[in-house]
Design an enzyme around this catalytic site. Structure first.
Site, PDB file in Angstrom:
ATOM      1  N   CYS A 111      38.330  38.696  45.535  1.00 50.74           N
ATOM      2  CA  CYS A 111      36.899  38.587  45.231  1.00 50.74           C
ATOM      3  C   CYS A 111      36.077  38.504  46.513  1.00 50.74           C
ATOM      4  O   CYS A 111      34.879  38.671  46.494  1.00 50.74           O
ATOM      5  CB  CYS A 111      36.626  37.373  44.372  1.00 50.74           C
ATOM      6  SG  CYS A 111      36.971  35.859  45.236  1.00 50.74           S
ATOM      7  N   LYS A 131      45.085  27.822  31.835  1.00 50.56           N
ATOM      8  CA  LYS A 131      45.394  29.095  31.146  1.00 50.56           C
ATOM      9  C   LYS A 131      45.330  30.164  32.238  1.00 50.56           C
ATOM     10  O   LYS A 131      44.279  30.730  32.508  1.00 50.56           O
ATOM     11  CB  LYS A 131      44.347  29.344  30.047  1.00 50.56           C
ATOM     12  CG  LYS A 131      44.789  30.239  28.904  1.00 50.56           C
ATOM     13  CD  LYS A 131      45.270  31.607  29.269  1.00 50.56           C
ATOM     14  CE  LYS A 131      44.187  32.597  29.627  1.00 50.56           C
ATOM     15  NZ  LYS A 131      44.747  33.891  30.138  1.00 50.56           N
ATOM     16  N   SER A 181      36.408  38.191  36.010  1.00 48.11           N
ATOM     17  CA  SER A 181      35.400  39.254  36.134  1.00 48.11           C
ATOM     18  C   SER A 181      34.063  38.782  35.543  1.00 48.11           C
ATOM     19  O   SER A 181      34.022  37.867  34.708  1.00 48.11           O
ATOM     20  CB  SER A 181      35.889  40.504  35.410  1.00 48.11           C
ATOM     21  OG  SER A 181      36.113  40.206  34.055  1.00 48.11           O
ATOM     22  N   GLU A 230      47.596  36.258  32.259  1.00 40.40           N
ATOM     23  CA  GLU A 230      48.833  36.659  31.584  1.00 40.40           C
ATOM     24  C   GLU A 230      49.569  37.748  32.364  1.00 40.40           C
ATOM     25  O   GLU A 230      50.695  38.097  32.040  1.00 40.40           O
ATOM     26  CB  GLU A 230      48.517  37.126  30.152  1.00 40.40           C
ATOM     27  CG  GLU A 230      47.653  38.385  30.033  1.00 40.40           C
ATOM     28  CD  GLU A 230      46.146  38.149  30.246  1.00 40.40           C
ATOM     29  OE1 GLU A 230      45.768  37.096  30.810  1.00 40.40           O
ATOM     30  OE2 GLU A 230      45.358  39.037  29.852  1.00 40.40           O
ATOM     31  N   PHE A 239      44.112  37.177  37.744  1.00 42.73           N
ATOM     32  CA  PHE A 239      45.444  37.587  38.225  1.00 42.73           C
ATOM     33  C   PHE A 239      45.552  37.556  39.745  1.00 42.73           C
ATOM     34  O   PHE A 239      46.642  37.470  40.286  1.00 42.73           O
ATOM     35  CB  PHE A 239      45.775  39.001  37.705  1.00 42.73           C
ATOM     36  CG  PHE A 239      45.125  40.117  38.485  1.00 42.73           C
ATOM     37  CD1 PHE A 239      45.694  40.569  39.672  1.00 42.73           C
ATOM     38  CD2 PHE A 239      43.937  40.709  38.058  1.00 42.73           C
ATOM     39  CE1 PHE A 239      45.089  41.586  40.412  1.00 42.73           C
ATOM     40  CE2 PHE A 239      43.336  41.718  38.793  1.00 42.73           C
ATOM     41  CZ  PHE A 239      43.910  42.157  39.978  1.00 42.73           C
ATOM     42  N   GLU A 298      32.092  46.787  40.795  1.00 45.81           N
ATOM     43  CA  GLU A 298      33.247  46.282  41.545  1.00 45.81           C
ATOM     44  C   GLU A 298      34.444  47.188  41.263  1.00 45.81           C
ATOM     45  O   GLU A 298      34.775  47.418  40.094  1.00 45.81           O
ATOM     46  CB  GLU A 298      33.560  44.847  41.089  1.00 45.81           C
ATOM     47  CG  GLU A 298      34.720  44.230  41.825  1.00 45.81           C
ATOM     48  CD  GLU A 298      35.047  42.821  41.311  1.00 45.81           C
ATOM     49  OE1 GLU A 298      35.101  42.611  40.094  1.00 45.81           O
ATOM     50  OE2 GLU A 298      35.252  41.927  42.157  1.00 45.81           O
TER      51      GLU A 298
HETATM   52  P1  NAD Z   1      39.540  38.943  33.967  1.00 50.64           P
HETATM   53  O1  NAD Z   1      38.127  38.572  33.743  1.00 50.64           O
HETATM   54  O2  NAD Z   1      40.076  40.163  33.297  1.00 50.64           O
HETATM   55  O3  NAD Z   1      40.508  37.749  33.502  1.00 50.64           O
HETATM   56  C1  NAD Z   1      40.301  36.415  33.922  1.00 50.64           C
HETATM   57  C2  NAD Z   1      40.792  35.470  32.849  1.00 50.64           C
HETATM   58  O4  NAD Z   1      40.045  35.699  31.635  1.00 50.64           O
HETATM   59  C3  NAD Z   1      42.267  35.675  32.490  1.00 50.64           C
HETATM   60  O5  NAD Z   1      42.873  34.408  32.338  1.00 50.64           O
HETATM   61  C4  NAD Z   1      42.213  36.458  31.193  1.00 50.64           C
HETATM   62  O6  NAD Z   1      43.303  36.186  30.338  1.00 50.64           O
HETATM   63  C5  NAD Z   1      40.909  36.004  30.548  1.00 50.64           C
HETATM   64  N1  NAD Z   1      40.286  37.049  29.728  1.00 50.64           N
HETATM   65  C6  NAD Z   1      40.329  38.401  29.940  1.00 50.64           C
HETATM   66  N2  NAD Z   1      39.625  39.044  28.990  1.00 50.64           N
HETATM   67  C7  NAD Z   1      39.120  38.100  28.161  1.00 50.64           C
HETATM   68  C8  NAD Z   1      38.298  38.154  26.985  1.00 50.64           C
HETATM   69  N3  NAD Z   1      37.872  39.294  26.483  1.00 50.64           N
HETATM   70  N4  NAD Z   1      37.959  36.988  26.410  1.00 50.64           N
HETATM   71  C9  NAD Z   1      38.382  35.803  26.899  1.00 50.64           C
HETATM   72  N5  NAD Z   1      39.174  35.713  28.001  1.00 50.64           N
HETATM   73  C10 NAD Z   1      39.532  36.829  28.634  1.00 50.64           C
HETATM   74  O7  NAD Z   1      39.769  39.018  35.549  1.00 50.64           O
HETATM   75  P2  NAD Z   1      41.047  39.520  36.337  1.00 50.64           P
HETATM   76  O8  NAD Z   1      41.147  40.998  36.227  1.00 50.64           O
HETATM   77  O9  NAD Z   1      42.233  38.691  35.988  1.00 50.64           O
HETATM   78  O10 NAD Z   1      40.639  39.106  37.819  1.00 50.64           O
HETATM   79  C11 NAD Z   1      39.894  39.910  38.670  1.00 50.64           C
HETATM   80  C12 NAD Z   1      38.430  39.512  38.667  1.00 50.64           C
HETATM   81  O11 NAD Z   1      38.288  38.155  39.069  1.00 50.64           O
HETATM   82  C13 NAD Z   1      37.591  40.308  39.654  1.00 50.64           C
HETATM   83  O12 NAD Z   1      36.375  40.642  39.037  1.00 50.64           O
HETATM   84  C14 NAD Z   1      37.380  39.341  40.802  1.00 50.64           C
HETATM   85  O13 NAD Z   1      36.221  39.581  41.580  1.00 50.64           O
HETATM   86  C15 NAD Z   1      37.269  38.061  40.067  1.00 50.64           C
HETATM   87  N6  NAD Z   1      37.512  36.922  40.943  1.00 50.64           N
HETATM   88  C16 NAD Z   1      36.427  36.165  41.284  1.00 50.64           C
HETATM   89  C17 NAD Z   1      36.585  35.094  42.137  1.00 50.64           C
HETATM   90  C18 NAD Z   1      35.409  34.244  42.518  1.00 50.64           C
HETATM   91  O14 NAD Z   1      35.615  33.137  42.958  1.00 50.64           O
HETATM   92  N7  NAD Z   1      34.184  34.698  42.349  1.00 50.64           N
HETATM   93  C19 NAD Z   1      37.865  34.776  42.635  1.00 50.64           C
HETATM   94  C20 NAD Z   1      38.949  35.564  42.248  1.00 50.64           C
HETATM   95  C21 NAD Z   1      38.752  36.639  41.392  1.00 50.64           C
END
Ligand code: NAD
Length: 499
Positions: A282, A174, A227, A177, A150, A384
């Site tokens: 991040c 994808k 994450s 959401e 997000f 985090e």
């Molecule tokens: P998230 O892991 O909750 O979601 C990321 C994606 O995974 C979304 O598209 C979501 O729909 C999907 N998803 C969520 N739960 C899932 C599941 N159980 N099974 C399959 N798919 C699933 O992350 P977020 O809250 O949207 O974003 C924040 C996180 O992203 C933080 O941890 C941040 O550090 C990380 N981030 C990392 C970088 C990097 O380059 N290392 C860059 C930006 C963000």
């Protein structure tokens, strides 16, 4: 009545059929803004099939023609920058100037992708034996997919699809959401820029959509950012299904402040890097590590009034420095970490938990929080938080300051502030973290370099964008060719050796 969003497939807006939706809120007001359709596995398979059908023609389109689409896309995004930034701010909550900055950082990857004719040049060795030439070429993989978080609804998708599509693949995006409107608009702009229907499809969904992408045999590579637990899951599941995969995870970025650092410069850097985008980056700095008690006291003295004075406000107000958090649930989670830190014995020197904004009482706001005397082993240090919370860990020595980020489970970014070139060089060389800043708080590499952390912050072998991105989205083929064919050497029963 909330606006119903759609998928973008084959160049058209497609209504969701599942009857399942995710609510998208405006975090400034707390109002329901739209409903995002959650695709069924069948709907996702149809999207992938549509991308597969578009692949042969796109792969056969010359790299120069593909680059021209990227040039046009960049122009369109710039012409629509205000609109795109507003879409981001309204759903994510980051302030408009920051949303525009993130769009700009994404467009830098598009600029990099405009160089694709040059980037795809193979290698050629003439005359490796008599009449035999050897050359290599990079070819696209087929349908590739990007699953994004997000916190960067424009930049992170562009890290992926700009390079993937320029390489000749077709792309299934994808996005998160929680804020899907900007990525949907980007898919429309790619069509307007001349990408044929199906080259960039955007499907909205949750775990059902992700699992279908990870297991569908038509998808050849998966790029994920999100994450760490989900990154790990995506990495293992996609790899088990024979796909190429890069999966970036969470972070806990430290900023070391040496006794000789310019403390005013270090304070400015910490304020921007810890509280910008409400800490939902991040590469946000979430741990300050002053070296020596004197440095720590002087740093805390400077930070406290600055954290108290942060201008928290509506994401679209021009003078806001920090907007709301993305959702009500995330706000509760971040405040829960702060509660926990207090219980663990860390000293909360600025408490922003109770901030209420007049006129926006239902918005997901909190003020900046600053902890002192945080110790490794505490939950607020190990995990985090992803909010406007800066933890100060006092280090006695330079060695301890190197050890802290090196031993941490995450290894995305780290920074050192010092005037001592020797210390900076030694630190950059030895620290066990993927991206290092020297007097630079958020060392996000430019598009022509490559982005990626170490340890629990990234799974897979290749980073995002830059030459590594081109390698990720292409497979190499080598051709050994004999011209003229008239040279006869007779049958040879040994392994060919070149003469
Ligand atoms: P998230 O892991 O909750 O979601 C990321 C994606 O995974 C979304 O598209 C979501 O729909 C999907 N998803 C969520 N739960 C899932 C599941 N159980 N099974 C399959 N798919 C699933 O992350 P977020 O809250 O949207 O974003 C924040 C996180 O992203 C933080 O941890 C941040 O550090 C990380 N981030 C990392 C970088 C990097 O380059 N290392 C860059 C930006 C963000």
């Amino acid at each position: 009545m909330a606006n119903e969003l759609y998928h973008f497939v084959g160049g058209k807006k497609v209504k969701g059929k599942s009857g399942r939706f995710g609510d998208v809120y405006n975090p400034t007001t707390g109002e329901l803004a739209s409903r995002a359709p959650f695709a069924t596995a069948d709907e996702v398979r149809e999207v992938i099939a549509n991308s597969a059908a578009a692949f042969p023609d796109w792969a056969a389109t010359s790299p120069l023609a593909r680059a021209r689409v990227m040039f046009k896309f960049k122009e369109l995004c710039e012409a629509h920058a205000d609109e795109l930034a507003r879409l981001i701010s309204n759903e994510h909550g980051k302030v408009l100037s920051d949303a525009k900055g993130s769009l700009q950082r994404g467009l830098e990857v598009v600029e990099f992708a405009c160089g694709i004719p040059h980037l795809l040049k193979g290698e050629y060795s003439e005359g490796v034996s008599r009449g035999i030439d050897l050359y290599s070429m990079r070819q696209p993989l087929g349908v590739v997919a990007g699953i994004t978080p997000f916190n960067f609804p424009a930049m992170v998708p562009m890290w992926m699809f700009a390079v993937g599509i320029a390489c000749g693949n077709t792309f299934v995006l994808k996005p998160s959401e929680k804020d899907p409107s900007c990525p949907l608009r980007l898919a429309e702009l790619m069509l307007e820029a001349g990408a044929p229907p199906g080259v960039l499809n955007c499907v909205i969904g949750d775990k059902v959509a992700v699992d279908t992408i990870l297991t569908d045999p038509n998808v050849k590579a998966v790029s994920f950012v999100g994450s760490t637990p989900i990154a790990q899951y995506v990495y293992t599941t996609a790899a088990q299904h024979g796909k190429r995969v890069q999966a970036m995870g969470g972070a806990k970025n430290h900023m070391i402040v040496m006794p000789d650092a310019d403390l005013d410069q270090a304070t400015d850097a910490l304020i921007g890097a810890a509280y910008g985008s409400a800490g939902e980056r991040c590469m946000a700095v979430s741990v300050a590590v002053p070296v020596g008690q004197k440095t720590a006291d002087a740093l805390i003295e400077r930070l406290v009034p600055r954290v108290r004075a942060l201008k928290v406000g509506p994401s679209t107000a021009p003078d806001s420095e920090m907007g709301p958090l993305v959702t009500k649930e995330h706000l509760a989670k971040v405040k829960g970490y702060v509660d926990h830190g207090v219980k663990e014995g860390a000293k909360l020197v600025v408490d922003g938990r109770d901030l209420k904004l007049q006129g926006y009482e239902n918005g997901y706001f909190m003020g900046g929080c600053l902890f002192d005397n945080v110790k490794d082993g505490m939950k607020i240090y190990e995990e985090e938080i992803f909010g406007p919370v800066l933890s100060t860990v006092r280090a006695e020595t330079f060695e301890e300051a190197i050890r802290l980020p090196s031993d941490h489970a995450f290894g995305n970014g780290v920074a050192i502030f010092t005037r001592d070139g020797d210390a900076a060089r030694d630190f950059a060389s030895r620290v066990q973290v993927g991206m290092v800043g020297v007097n630079v708080p958020i060392p996000v590499p430019l598009a022509f370099h490559t982005f990626g952390g170490w340890k629990g912050s990234a799974f897979g072998d290749t980073n995002q964008h830059g030459p590594e991105g081109v390698r990720f989205y292409t497979k190499i083929k080598t051709v050994t060719s004999r011209w003229p064919t008239g040279i006869r050497a007779g049958a040879d029963f040994n392994i060919p050796t070149m003469r």
